[in-house]
Design a protein around this motif. Structure first.
Motif, PDB file in Angstrom:
ATOM      1  N   ALA A 385       1.068  74.244 -23.086  1.00 18.12           N
ATOM      2  CA  ALA A 385       1.866  73.892 -21.911  1.00 18.12           C
ATOM      3  C   ALA A 385       1.575  72.456 -21.486  1.00 18.12           C
ATOM      4  N   ARG A 388       3.459  70.188 -23.646  1.00 15.93           N
ATOM      5  CA  ARG A 388       4.900  70.168 -23.357  1.00 15.93           C
ATOM      6  C   ARG A 388       5.185  69.385 -22.077  1.00 15.93           C
ATOM      7  N   VAL A 389       4.308  69.564 -21.067  1.00 18.21           N
ATOM      8  CA  VAL A 389       4.521  68.852 -19.807  1.00 18.21           C
ATOM      9  C   VAL A 389       4.395  67.347 -20.053  1.00 18.21           C
ATOM     10  N   PHE A 392       7.532  66.205 -21.653  1.00 17.09           N
ATOM     11  CA  PHE A 392       8.642  66.226 -20.709  1.00 17.09           C
ATOM     12  C   PHE A 392       8.540  65.023 -19.769  1.00 17.09           C
ATOM     13  N   THR A 435      14.641  72.798 -18.533  1.00 17.46           N
ATOM     14  CA  THR A 435      13.703  73.392 -19.492  1.00 17.46           C
ATOM     15  C   THR A 435      13.835  74.904 -19.575  1.00 17.46           C
ATOM     16  N   LEU A 440       8.440  75.151 -20.124  1.00 18.34           N
ATOM     17  CA  LEU A 440       7.240  74.351 -20.361  1.00 18.34           C
ATOM     18  C   LEU A 440       6.007  75.225 -20.482  1.00 18.34           C
ATOM     19  N   GLN A 441       6.014  76.334 -19.765  1.00 18.50           N
ATOM     20  CA  GLN A 441       4.854  77.219 -19.812  1.00 18.50           C
ATOM     21  C   GLN A 441       5.067  78.303 -20.842  1.00 18.50           C
TER      22      GLN A 441
END
Ligand code: AMP
Length: 626
Positions: A385, A388-389, A392, A435, A440-441
């Motif tokens: 995560a 991904r964050v 992003f 998303t 994202l999580q």
């Protein structure tokens, strides 16, 4: 003394094996013999005794099982071969392997017998008659003493993992059994190591055995950075996808598995998880193989799942990662594999998955590559995560730098004043919206720390994940692995090239969908995404115009725009998925019985008309998950 040096390229058909066995090998997807198989099978078929130095994982089971099966007279249901193993688990495993290889020998029976299992059950099974016994020494001895097991007709005796039997204190039992079996039997002894005691047993009980040992690779210094991840086989897929998400400097990967079947299965699973991937195995024609390599070079696909032989000589500079999903048979094969990365002066990265029982390979590989292999663990959902964050965040920062956003400033300002909500809340809602197709999580990612991740160095831009997906993945469904489509499938190919204009899409007014029948269903193993992919790619019907798909046993129904023109129907009829022609036709009224609760009409038409966020899953994926 016979030693093998290289992974053998010649096929199983050169070893003298009979057709039913070759057919079974084709069924299980073995492409070529492993080195120990190539060396042992001809020797055993010729009737020699054999002393083999080989570890688990080298393919030694098939090395002794295939020649043994070839000699079995199916008509006589008496024990003709006995395999002794140190543990009950290994006995079961070996019996299962024999059953697999004997698939085309109707009437064949193998029986595992081991301590801990009810005697009554074993006695009953023995009395029914069997061709091969696989057992632990103690229990085999019991049965021999009770005469419930008679070995007068024994032709072959195999001692598997002899050093383990020694370590577990079975060596006297083994000697006793050797003394109570017909002297004219053929004997094969396999052991990972050759301590003196084992050599003495071999000397006393084997007749002029041929010695076969797989030589380790001559040491090679490699520049590739190597890691291993200890994982059980059930976790490998999850570990692979998580590792690919968090790896720095990912560009493309080659993932090595052992069988042809595994190349296709894993490629399918990775594709279902959103990766651009193709299988590479010996079943592909030279033309298709070259196509896969070209697509990898061009960046249309990022991952190739291959067998050792199919990947031989592959030279693609952008391969940043070699993943040893299945452990190689020997260090020689490992060195070949990791040579696929670190090409053209770049540094490569090799990751090896090892089950606990395969850990012994680590030391051998370290010795062969003269390099330490560092341990990594499967990244946690929180780590994924975070990555991904960070991606992003980078994407948002880039958009702020590069795009003209005046119109959107106005939109936000209006929302703020008209709805009385703060810009921060609006931004959070938009982040959610952008998303939601790929959150994202990960599930269970509560431990992630977005603040920290947001400021983490953005060295992640090229990882094959959420943010990078924006460039990497076409928003149209991707091609299936090449073997599902004919080589002359040029239009579909064009449709999937990154940056290329897709096949000209038909345009349909929003409105009525009709239900069509296609002649492929669950029994043929089809997945909805394959149907959508084929229809979108080959008939040029956009994902949004493809509605609900229902799979039945031997056919499926798919919603497509009503009243399709005749030429398009013609294309739809001829499309092939998994080798089956769809033979698409409109379903008659009353032909379709939907047992599911009622749903909204034409979901595609009802979708809000906002632009799909970058990296969003193609329409068809979302539909499948509804
Ligand atoms: P073993 O060393 O006999 O325990 O075999 C280890 C694994 O390798 C098993 O999962 C076998 O199914 C697999 N295997 C054995 N021979 C081959 C082959 N020639 N090609 C692909 N996989 C194989």
């Amino acid at each position: 003394m016979t030693t093998t040096q290289e992974t053998t390229v010649a096929g199983f058909d050169t070893l003298g094996l009979a057709k039913p066995l070759l057919d079974a090998l084709a069924d299980v997807g073995y492409e070529t013999p492993s080195p120990i198989q190539a060396a042992c099978i001809p020797v055993l078929l010729a009737g020699h005794d054999l002393l083999g130095e080989a570890q688990t994982g080298t393919g030694k089971t098939a090395a002794f099982a295939l020649p043994l099966l070839q000699k079995i007279d199916i008509k006589r249901a008496v024990p003709q071969a006995l395999i002794l193993t140190p543990t009950r688990e290994l006995a079961i495993q070996v019996a299962e392997a024999l059953q697999k290889y004997a698939h085309h020998l109707p009437g064949f029976h193998v029986l595992p017998i081991y301590g801990g299992q009810s005697m009554v059950v074993q006695l009953r099974a023995l009395s029914r008659g069997t061709h091969v016994i696989v057992g632990t020494p103690g229990r085999v001895m019991d049965h021999l003493e009770r005469k419930s097991l008679v070995l007068n007709n024994l032709q072959t005796l195999v001692l598997d993992e002899a050093d383990e039997m020694l370590r577990m204190g079975f060596i006297d039992d083994v000697k006793w059994i050797l003394e109570h079996t017909p002297a004219e039997r053929q004997t094969a002894l396999f052991s990972a190591t050759m301590p003196d005691v084992i050599r003495r047993v071999a000397h006393e009980h084997l007749r002029e055995p041929k010695e076969i040992k797989i030589r380790s690779a001559t040491s090679t210094v490699v520049t590739t950075s190597q890691s291993y991840c200890q994982t059980h086989s059930g976790q490998k897929l999850e570990a692979l996808t998580r590792i690919l998400e968090v790896e720095d400097d990912f560009d493309a990967a080659i993932v090595f598995v052992r069988t042809k079947t595994a190349t296709v299965e894993l490629a399918d699973k990775l594709e279902a998880r959103g990766y651009s991937v193709a299988a590479l195995n010996g079943d592909l024609t030279q033309g298709l193989r070259e196509q896969v390599i070209e697509r990898l070079k061009a960046g249309t696909i990022d991952i190739v799942v291959a067998t050792d032989v199919a990947a031989r000589g592959l030279d693609v500079a952008r391969i940043s990662h070699v993943i040893n999903y299945d452990v190689p048979y020997d260090t020689e094969a490992y060195v070949h594999r990791i040579g696929r990365t670190g090409r053209a002066g770049r540094t490569g990265r090799a990751i090896l998955f090892l089950a606990p029982r395969e850990m012994y390979m680590l030391k051998l590989i370290e010795r062969a590559t003269k390099q330490k292999i560092t341990a990594i663990t499967m990244p946690t959902p929180g780590e994924v995560a975070n990555r991904r964050v960070a991606q992003f965040t980078q994407q948002v920062v880039d958009i702020i730098k590069s795009e003209k956003l005046d119109f959107f400033f106005d939109v936000v300002r209006r929302m703020e004043s008209e709805q009385d909500i703060a810009a921060r809340e609006i931004a959070a809602a938009l982040a959610w919206l952008a998303t939601r197709e790929r959150p994202l999580q990960m599930p269970g990612a509560n431990d992630h720390a977005p603040r920290e991740a947001a400021t983490a160095p953005a060295a992640v831009a090229s990882a094959p994940t959420f943010a990078a997906d924006a460039e990497r993945k076409p928003t149209k469904p991707r091609a299936k692995p090449a073997e599902d489509y004919p080589a002359a499938d040029a239009p579909r190919e064009r449709a999937t090239k990154r940056g290329d204009t897709p096949v000209k899409l038909q345009s349909f007014p929003p409105g009525t969908l009709a239900r069509y029948r296609i002649e492929i269903g669950r029994n043929q193993g089809v997945l909805p995404k394959e149907i959508v992919g084929a229809i979108a790619n080959e008939a040029g019907i956009a994902g949004k115009d493809i509605g609900q798909i229902n799979l039945f046993d031997d056919y499926s129904s798919v919603e497509l725009p009503a009243n399709l023109p005749a030429d398009l129907m013609d294309v739809l009829r001829r499309i092939r998925v998994r080798q089956f022609a769809l033979k698409t036709r409109v379903m008659e009224a009353g032909e379709f019985v939907d047992t599911r609760p009622p749903r909204r009409a034409t979901p595609a038409a009802k979708k809000p008309d906002w632009k799909k966020p970058a990296g969003a899953k193609p329409e068809w994926k979302a539909k499948r998950e509804r």
